[in-house]
Design a protein around this motif. Structure first.
Motif, short mmCIF file in Angstrom:
data_model
loop_
_atom_site.label_atom_id
_atom_site.label_comp_id
_atom_site.label_asym_id
_atom_site.label_seq_id
_atom_site.Cartn_x
_atom_site.Cartn_y
_atom_site.Cartn_z
N ARG A 49 30.28 107.00 63.82
CA ARG A 49 29.09 106.48 64.50
C ARG A 49 28.67 107.42 65.64
N VAL A 52 27.01 110.49 64.10
CA VAL A 52 25.66 110.18 63.63
C VAL A 52 24.69 110.06 64.81
N ALA A 53 25.16 109.46 65.90
CA ALA A 53 24.32 109.36 67.10
C ALA A 53 23.99 110.75 67.63
N ALA A 56 21.32 112.22 65.41
CA ALA A 56 20.01 111.61 65.64
C ALA A 56 19.38 112.09 66.94
N GLU A 57 20.21 112.38 67.94
CA GLU A 57 19.70 112.74 69.26
C GLU A 57 19.44 114.23 69.43
N GLU A 107 21.18 102.61 59.99
CA GLU A 107 20.80 102.11 61.32
C GLU A 107 20.16 103.22 62.15
N ALA A 108 20.65 104.45 62.00
CA ALA A 108 20.11 105.59 62.75
C ALA A 108 18.99 106.29 62.00
N ARG A 109 18.66 105.81 60.79
CA ARG A 109 17.62 106.40 59.94
C ARG A 109 17.94 107.87 59.62
#
Length: 273
Positions: A49, A52-53, A56-57, A107-109
């Protein structure tokens, strides 16, 4: 042993940082998340997780289709301006991909490609001891989100470095047939099992059947220079902390990949699956 591997990885990444790699596309290779197996490729869900964050960022996450198009066209905007261009891929098709990993991605697309060994899901046989496969119905639901593409990892996870052209053709054709019949889509991309380079006469069959094919090697795929039928992928492992994961996103994993390729060639040379 694990700590020694981590030290070697860190040293290799630091050395590559002295001469930063060229801009391009980094393809991450995952296997399992939350399976509880203790394998070096079975990540803790919270660690995944966090990764993945981070993607995404701070990264430009694209589909494998987009990446291959850019690599073929020589699109030099991929990987520039300090923003890594990344593709997320998974191998095999363990059930925890759908139960744990994909919900985090969705969830994070963040889009992903699953290189599926179709025999496991079609016959519902374990991928390895205690590792159940995904289901076709679960894959259909994931595909409908628009975030998942399913590629081929052969039908039976047959390594192609010691396969005859006839054996390889069956593995290719059967995997593509099942993906099309069960999911209603074309398996456009391929990943060689165990990242082993194909036997003579097999590579042309793969090139004729798929838009791209992935091996290992680590590092960056450079637009205009990369061989789209010999794409570099970067395995992500449990001992990759935030520092090492960031180094992989930046393409500083070629030395690690070269060492792993030599080791795997020795370890898997007599294996067929």
């Amino acid at each position: 042993m694990a700590s020694l591997v981590g030290v070697l990885k860190r040293a290799a990444a630091a050395l590559e940082g002295l001469a930063p790699p060229p801009p391009g596309v980094v393809i991450l290779a995952y296997h399992r998340v939350g399976g509880g197996s203790g394998s070096r490729v079975d990540l803790d869900p919270e660690k995944f997780r966090d990764q993945v964050a981070m993607l995404a960022e701070s990264a430009r996450v694209v589909t494998l289709d987009e990446a291959v198009e850019a690599l073929e066209s020589g699109d030099g905007t991929f990987g520039r301006q300090g923003e890594p261009t990344v593709v997320v891929t998974f191998d095999d098709g363990a059930r925890d991909f759908l139960e744990v990993a994909f919900p985090i991605l969705a969830e994070a697309r963040v889009p992903a490609t699953l290189f599926l060994a179709t025999r496991f899901v079609e016959e519902q046989v374990e991928i390895s001891a205690g590792v159940p496969p995904v289901t076709w119905s679960g894959l259909r639901d994931a595909v409908e989100t628009g975030l998942l593409h399913v590629g081929s990892h052969t039908h039976s996870h047959r390594t192609l470095h010691n396969a005859s052209p006839r054996e390889a053709q069956f593995e290719i054709t059967e995997s593509q047939r099942l993906v099309e019949e069960r999911l209603g889509l074309q398996a456009r991309h391929f990943a060689y099992p165990k990242a082993m380079r194909p036997a003579a006469g097999v590579a042309p069959l793969v090139e004729a059947a798929f838009r791209s094919a992935s091996l290992a090697g680590g590092g960056v795929n450079v637009p205009g220079l990369a061989d789209v039928h010999g794409l570099r992928r970067v395995p992500v492992q449990v001992d990759d902390d935030e520092e090492l994961f960031r180094a992989k996103l930046e393409g500083r994993s070629r030395l690690e990949g070269a060492l792993r390729e030599v080791f795997d060639r020795i370890r898997h040379r007599s294996k067929k699956t």
